[in-house]
Design a protein around this motif. Structure first.
Motif, PDB file in Angstrom:
ATOM      1  N   ASP A  40      39.287  -5.829 -48.846  1.00 46.31           N
ATOM      2  CA  ASP A  40      39.066  -7.220 -48.445  1.00 46.31           C
ATOM      3  C   ASP A  40      40.309  -8.009 -48.847  1.00 46.31           C
ATOM      4  OD1 ASP A  40      38.024  -9.593 -47.631  1.00 46.31           O
ATOM      5  OD2 ASP A  40      36.401  -9.664 -49.098  1.00 46.31           O
ATOM      6  N   CYS A  41      41.398  -7.722 -48.126  1.00 45.92           N
ATOM      7  CA  CYS A  41      42.733  -8.239 -48.453  1.00 45.92           C
ATOM      8  C   CYS A  41      43.054  -9.417 -47.536  1.00 45.92           C
ATOM      9  CB  CYS A  41      43.750  -7.114 -48.267  1.00 45.92           C
ATOM     10  SG  CYS A  41      45.469  -7.579 -48.494  1.00 45.92           S
ATOM     11  N   VAL A  42      43.460 -10.544 -48.120  1.00 49.21           N
ATOM     12  CA  VAL A  42      43.685 -11.759 -47.329  1.00 49.21           C
ATOM     13  C   VAL A  42      44.978 -12.453 -47.761  1.00 49.21           C
ATOM     14  CG1 VAL A  42      41.252 -12.149 -46.808  1.00 49.21           C
ATOM     15  CG2 VAL A  42      42.210 -13.055 -48.930  1.00 49.21           C
ATOM     16  N   TYR A  43      45.457 -13.319 -46.876  1.00 44.32           N
ATOM     17  CA  TYR A  43      46.699 -14.088 -47.062  1.00 44.32           C
ATOM     18  C   TYR A  43      46.336 -15.535 -46.765  1.00 44.32           C
ATOM     19  CZ  TYR A  43      51.616 -15.357 -45.781  1.00 44.32           C
ATOM     20  OH  TYR A  43      52.874 -15.916 -45.659  1.00 44.32           O
ATOM     21  N   LYS A  44      46.265 -16.358 -47.795  1.00 43.85           N
ATOM     22  CA  LYS A  44      45.694 -17.687 -47.630  1.00 43.85           C
ATOM     23  C   LYS A  44      46.647 -18.793 -48.066  1.00 43.85           C
ATOM     24  CE  LYS A  44      41.864 -16.160 -45.976  1.00 43.85           C
ATOM     25  NZ  LYS A  44      41.596 -16.353 -44.517  1.00 43.85           N
ATOM     26  N   LEU A  45      46.575 -19.923 -47.347  1.00 47.13           N
ATOM     27  CA  LEU A  45      47.349 -21.117 -47.696  1.00 47.13           C
ATOM     28  C   LEU A  45      46.760 -21.743 -48.951  1.00 47.13           C
ATOM     29  CD1 LEU A  45      49.563 -23.183 -46.855  1.00 47.13           C
ATOM     30  CD2 LEU A  45      47.731 -24.443 -45.678  1.00 47.13           C
ATOM     31  N   VAL A  78      54.510 -14.794 -40.559  1.00 45.00           N
ATOM     32  CA  VAL A  78      54.721 -13.477 -41.158  1.00 45.00           C
ATOM     33  C   VAL A  78      53.437 -12.857 -41.700  1.00 45.00           C
ATOM     34  CG1 VAL A  78      57.125 -13.961 -41.685  1.00 45.00           C
ATOM     35  CG2 VAL A  78      55.358 -14.450 -43.412  1.00 45.00           C
ATOM     36  N   GLU A  79      52.331 -13.580 -41.668  1.00 41.27           N
ATOM     37  CA  GLU A  79      51.081 -13.088 -42.251  1.00 41.27           C
ATOM     38  C   GLU A  79      50.672 -11.706 -41.752  1.00 41.27           C
ATOM     39  OE1 GLU A  79      46.285 -14.139 -42.377  1.00 41.27           O
ATOM     40  OE2 GLU A  79      47.629 -15.352 -41.155  1.00 41.27           O
ATOM     41  N   THR A  80      50.595 -11.528 -40.449  1.00 39.63           N
ATOM     42  CA  THR A  80      50.004 -10.307 -39.899  1.00 39.63           C
ATOM     43  C   THR A  80      50.747  -9.057 -40.345  1.00 39.63           C
ATOM     44  OG1 THR A  80      49.136 -11.485 -37.975  1.00 39.63           O
ATOM     45  CG2 THR A  80      49.405  -9.094 -37.771  1.00 39.63           C
ATOM     46  N   GLY A 120      54.975 -24.552 -47.136  1.00 38.98           N
ATOM     47  CA  GLY A 120      53.654 -23.985 -47.370  1.00 38.98           C
ATOM     48  C   GLY A 120      53.738 -22.867 -48.394  1.00 38.98           C
ATOM     49  N   VAL A 121      52.682 -22.739 -49.175  1.00 31.26           N
ATOM     50  CA  VAL A 121      52.588 -21.645 -50.154  1.00 31.26           C
ATOM     51  C   VAL A 121      51.380 -20.798 -49.795  1.00 31.26           C
ATOM     52  CG1 VAL A 121      52.254 -21.022 -52.578  1.00 31.26           C
ATOM     53  CG2 VAL A 121      53.669 -23.010 -51.967  1.00 31.26           C
ATOM     54  N   PHE A 122      51.638 -19.533 -49.510  1.00 32.94           N
ATOM     55  CA  PHE A 122      50.574 -18.581 -49.191  1.00 32.94           C
ATOM     56  C   PHE A 122      50.527 -17.502 -50.269  1.00 32.94           C
ATOM     57  CE2 PHE A 122      51.168 -20.533 -45.121  1.00 32.94           C
ATOM     58  CZ  PHE A 122      50.029 -20.304 -44.363  1.00 32.94           C
ATOM     59  N   GLU A 123      49.330 -16.988 -50.537  1.00 34.04           N
ATOM     60  CA  GLU A 123      49.167 -15.893 -51.483  1.00 34.04           C
ATOM     61  C   GLU A 123      48.344 -14.772 -50.859  1.00 34.04           C
ATOM     62  OE1 GLU A 123      49.387 -18.502 -55.617  1.00 34.04           O
ATOM     63  OE2 GLU A 123      47.433 -17.843 -54.858  1.00 34.04           O
ATOM     64  N   LEU A 124      48.780 -13.550 -51.119  1.00 28.11           N
ATOM     65  CA  LEU A 124      48.052 -12.374 -50.655  1.00 28.11           C
ATOM     66  C   LEU A 124      47.307 -11.780 -51.848  1.00 28.11           C
ATOM     67  CD1 LEU A 124      49.204  -9.691 -48.173  1.00 28.11           C
ATOM     68  CD2 LEU A 124      48.251  -8.947 -50.353  1.00 28.11           C
ATOM     69  N   PHE A 125      46.000 -11.566 -51.672  1.00 24.74           N
ATOM     70  CA  PHE A 125      45.183 -11.041 -52.762  1.00 24.74           C
ATOM     71  C   PHE A 125      43.998 -10.282 -52.176  1.00 24.74           C
ATOM     72  CE2 PHE A 125      43.717 -15.240 -51.659  1.00 24.74           C
ATOM     73  CZ  PHE A 125      42.331 -15.164 -51.691  1.00 24.74           C
ATOM     74  N   VAL A 126      43.247  -9.611 -53.030  1.00 20.75           N
ATOM     75  CA  VAL A 126      42.043  -8.877 -52.631  1.00 20.75           C
ATOM     76  C   VAL A 126      40.842  -9.588 -53.237  1.00 20.75           C
ATOM     77  CG1 VAL A 126      40.784  -6.695 -52.825  1.00 20.75           C
ATOM     78  CG2 VAL A 126      43.257  -6.690 -52.408  1.00 20.75           C
ATOM     79  N   PRO A 138      40.676  -7.955 -58.493  1.00 21.81           N
ATOM     80  CA  PRO A 138      40.314  -9.005 -57.534  1.00 21.81           C
ATOM     81  C   PRO A 138      40.757 -10.400 -57.975  1.00 21.81           C
ATOM     82  CG  PRO A 138      38.490  -7.486 -57.803  1.00 21.81           C
ATOM     83  CD  PRO A 138      39.503  -7.114 -58.844  1.00 21.81           C
ATOM     84  N   ASP A 139      41.049 -11.225 -56.986  1.00 24.30           N
ATOM     85  CA  ASP A 139      41.452 -12.627 -57.161  1.00 24.30           C
ATOM     86  C   ASP A 139      42.845 -12.788 -57.754  1.00 24.30           C
ATOM     87  OD1 ASP A 139      39.194 -13.848 -56.048  1.00 24.30           O
ATOM     88  OD2 ASP A 139      38.087 -13.724 -57.934  1.00 24.30           O
ATOM     89  N   GLU A 140      43.573 -11.697 -57.932  1.00 22.93           N
ATOM     90  CA  GLU A 140      44.928 -11.792 -58.477  1.00 22.93           C
ATOM     91  C   GLU A 140      45.944 -11.718 -57.337  1.00 22.93           C
ATOM     92  OE1 GLU A 140      44.111  -9.750 -62.841  1.00 22.93           O
ATOM     93  OE2 GLU A 140      45.289  -8.637 -61.360  1.00 22.93           O
ATOM     94  N   PRO A 141      46.688 -12.802 -57.086  1.00 22.60           N
ATOM     95  CA  PRO A 141      47.710 -12.734 -56.037  1.00 22.60           C
ATOM     96  C   PRO A 141      48.773 -11.700 -56.395  1.00 22.60           C
ATOM     97  CG  PRO A 141      47.932 -14.743 -57.323  1.00 22.60           C
ATOM     98  CD  PRO A 141      46.654 -14.110 -57.754  1.00 22.60           C
ATOM     99  N   ILE A 142      49.109 -10.841 -55.430  1.00 28.28           N
ATOM    100  CA  ILE A 142      50.152  -9.840 -55.665  1.00 28.28           C
ATOM    101  C   ILE A 142      51.429 -10.163 -54.910  1.00 28.28           C
ATOM    102  CG2 ILE A 142      48.438  -8.040 -56.084  1.00 28.28           C
ATOM    103  CD1 ILE A 142      49.209  -6.849 -53.337  1.00 28.28           C
ATOM    104  N   PHE A 143      51.350 -11.124 -53.972  1.00 28.14           N
ATOM    105  CA  PHE A 143      52.500 -11.466 -53.127  1.00 28.14           C
ATOM    106  C   PHE A 143      52.382 -12.947 -52.791  1.00 28.14           C
ATOM    107  CE2 PHE A 143      55.136 -11.440 -49.295  1.00 28.14           C
ATOM    108  CZ  PHE A 143      56.110 -10.478 -49.578  1.00 28.14           C
ATOM    109  N   HIS A 144      53.445 -13.693 -53.068  1.00 34.58           N
ATOM    110  CA  HIS A 144      53.414 -15.154 -53.041  1.00 34.58           C
ATOM    111  C   HIS A 144      54.578 -15.638 -52.185  1.00 34.58           C
ATOM    112  CE1 HIS A 144      54.178 -19.141 -54.800  1.00 34.58           C
ATOM    113  NE2 HIS A 144      53.007 -19.097 -55.396  1.00 34.58           N
ATOM    114  N   VAL A 145      54.284 -16.303 -51.053  1.00 35.61           N
ATOM    115  CA  VAL A 145      55.304 -16.755 -50.103  1.00 35.61           C
ATOM    116  C   VAL A 145      55.416 -18.274 -50.135  1.00 35.61           C
ATOM    117  CG1 VAL A 145      55.910 -16.920 -47.653  1.00 35.61           C
ATOM    118  CG2 VAL A 145      54.997 -14.779 -48.565  1.00 35.61           C
TER     119      VAL A 145
END
Length: 443
Positions: A325-330, A122-124, A30-36, A105-112
Motif C-alpha cells: 500500500d505504497c503512495v506518493y502524497k502532497l 514524476v509520481e507514476t 510542492g513537497v511530496f512524500e512516498l511511504f507505505v 508504515p507511515d515513514e516517508p522513504i522518498f521526499h520530493v
C-alpha cells in the motif's frame, strides 16, 4: 539501465494535472512524500530499494519530439502546454532513506521538493521503480534471514513480470543479501556475480546420464555443478561418485550437485552421505525448486546439509505479498502544510523526517516520525541525495548499499530477525499530531 523509458510511461492524469496547474498559475513549490500505509500480513518490516533508478529517472526525464507528437494526437492538450513539455526537466530536490534501510508504515522513504507540475508528473514512474524494488528487497531480506550463512542465488527471470522486472529483481535481491543471479544481463548491468548450472533438458538429450555429466564437465570444467534429479536423485549421486576420478584425471573437479525436486531435505541427507562415503566431502549441495522463506526456514531448522539455494518464482513475484500500500502524497504546497483526510486514507501533514533509536545492544528500538523542523532524539534517516535536479556525488554504490542492508538486518529486533510476529514502535511526534488535529478541526 541501458535505455531510459519514454516519458510517456506515466498515467494520463499526471499530464491532465500538469496542464491545469500551469493554466491556473499553480507552479509554486510542492513537497511530496512516498511511504507505505500498512504492512502486508506476512511482513514485519520492509527494506527500501530502487533509489539509484529513481534518481536516474529524475535526472534524465524529458519529452522527445516524438513523445510530444503522440501527446498532440490525443487531442486533449493545448500547444502552449506542448511547448512547456519541450523544455521539461526535473529541477527539484530529493531526500531519501539510503537503499537497504529497514523501514515501517507511515515513514516517508522518498521526499520530493520541486515546482508543483514537476513534482506531480514524476509520481507514476517513481512509485513504479521504488515500489517494485522495495517489494523484492523486502522479500529477499526475509529469505536471507531464513537461511543464515547460506548463499542464495536469484533464479527468477523466467517468471518475472517482464524484462525490466527481472533485471531489477536481481538487483534488489542482491542488495538485500543474495549472493548472485542467474540473469546474465543483470550481472553485466549491475556488477552482480552470475551463476548457472544446467537444465534437465541437457540430461534428457543424452541416452546416458553419466555421459551427459561427462560432456558438460568437459565443456564447463570451472565451478562445475551437476544436476542430479532428472531421473533418480540418489542413483545419479552414485554416478557422480563413480565419474569423479575420471574427471580428476583430466584436472576437472566437481564443485557441486544440484537437487531441484522432491523432499529437498531428505534427498540432501542421502546425497550427502553418498558423496562423503564416496570420498567427495568437498562437493557442495545446491537446492532449488519452489523455495520461499518458509521452506528455507524449515530446511535451516532441520539442519538439512544444503550449502546454497536457488530461488525463483517466489522471489521475483513476491508471491505472498506482491504489492504494498505504497503512495506518493502532497504534504506541503507554497510553504503551507497540506493534509488528505479521506476515510481510511488520511495522511500526516507537512514536510517530515524519521528519527531512529537503538538499544544498548545496537538493535533497532523504535522510530519517531515528526515535522522536519521538530528535531527528535535519534538518527535522522532521510538524507539529501539530489539538489536542483542533480544527484549528489556521495550517493553510495550498490556494494555500499548492500553492506548497509547487511547491517540493517543484523540490527533487527530478535523476533523480526527470526521472522516472528512483532510490533515495532513508530511514534508520531507531538507537533505533528497537533498539526493534524488543526486540519481535523477545519470545516
Amino acid at each position: 539501465m541501458a535505455k531510459s523509458p519514454s516519458a510517456l510511461l506515466t498515467d494520463l492524469y499526471q499530464l491532465n494535472m500538469m496542464a491545469a496547474y500551469l493554466e491556473h498559475g499553480l507552479a509554486d513549490t510542492g513537497v511530496f512524500e512516498l511511504f507505505v500505509r500498512k504492512l502486508p500480513a506476512r511482513r514485519g518490516f520492509l527494506m527500501a530499494a530502487g533509489l539509484e533508478q529513481a534518481l536516474e529517472f529524475l535526472e534524465t526525464v524529458s519529452f522527445t519530439p516524438e513523445d510530444i507528437n503522440k501527446i498532440r494526437g490525443l487531442g486533449q492538450f493545448s500547444e502552449s502546454f506542448l511547448d512547456y513539455l519541450r523544455s521539461f526537466r526535473f529541477s527539484g530536490d530529493v531526500d531519501a532513506m539510503p537503499e537497504g534501510t529497514v523501514f515501517f508504515p507511515d515513514e516517508p522513504i522518498f521526499h520530493v521538493t520541486a515546482p508543483l507540475p514537476e513534482a506531480q508528473f514524476v509520481e507514476t514512474r517513481l512509485v513504479n521503480l521504488l515500489h517494485f524494488q522495495t517489494v523484492i528487497a523486502s522479500k529477499a531480506a526475509r529469505m536471507v534471514l531464513a537461511a543464515p550463512g547460506k548463499p542464495l542465488i536469484d533464479y527468477g527471470l523466467r517468471r518475472a513480470h517482464g524484462a525490466e522486472a527481472g533485471l531489477l529483481a536481481a538487483r534488489a535481491s542482491y542488495l538485500a543479501g543474495f549472493s548472485g543471479t542467474a540473469t546474465v544481463a543483470a550481472g553485466l548491468e549491475f556488477g552482480i556475480p552470475v551463476y548457472g548450472t544446467m537444465a534437465h533438458s541437457f540430461i534428457q538429450a543424452h541416452d546416458d546420464e553419466t555421459l551427459a555429466f561427462e560432456h558438460f564437465a568437459h565443456s564447463h570444467p570451472q565451478s562445475l555443478v551437476l544436476l542430479i534429479d532428472t531421473y533418480d536423485t540418489e542413483r545419479a549421486a552414485r554416478r557422480v561418485v563413480a565419474l569423479a576420478p575420471r574427471l580428476a584425471a583430466h584436472g576437472i573437479t566437481i564443485a557441486g550437485v544440484r537437487i531441484d525436486s522432491g523432499d529437498l531435505g531428505e534427498h540432501a541427507r542421502r546425497v550427502r552421505r553418498l558423496l562423503d562415503e564416496g570420498g567427495l566431502p568437498a562437493v557442495k549441495i545446491v537446492a532449488s525448486g519452489g523455495l520461499d522463506e518458509a521452506a528455507l526456514l524449515d530446511l535451516s531448522r532441520g539442519n538439512a546439509p544444503i550449502d546454497s539455494y536457488g530461488v525463483g518464482t517466489s522471489l521475483t513475484t513476491a508471491s505472498d505479498a506482491p504489492a504494498l500500500d505504497c503512495v506518493y502524497k502532497l504534504q506541503e504546497y507554497a510553504g503551507t502544510a497540506r493534509r488528505k483526510r479521506s476515510e481510511g486514507k488520511a495522511t500526516w501533514p507537512g514536510r517530515k523526517q524519521v528519527w531512529r533509536n537503538y538499544d544498548e545492544g545496537g538493535r533497532l528500538a523504535g522510530d519517531i516520525v515528526s515535522l522536519a523542523n521538530d528535531r527528535q532524539q535519534g538518527e535522522a534517516l532521510l538524507r539529501p541525495v539530489m539538489r536542483a535536479g542533480r544527484r549528489l556525488s556521495e550517493l553510495p554504490d550498490l556494494a555500499a548499499a548492500r553492506n548497509h542492508a547487511k547491517d540493517q538486518l543484523a540490527w533487527l529486533p530478535t523476533p523480526l530477525a527470526r521472522l516472528e510476529s512483532y510490533h515495532y514502535q513508530v511514534a508520531i511526534g507531538a507537533r505533528l499530531r497537533e498539526l493534524a488535529l488543526e486540519f481535523n478541526l477545519r470545516a
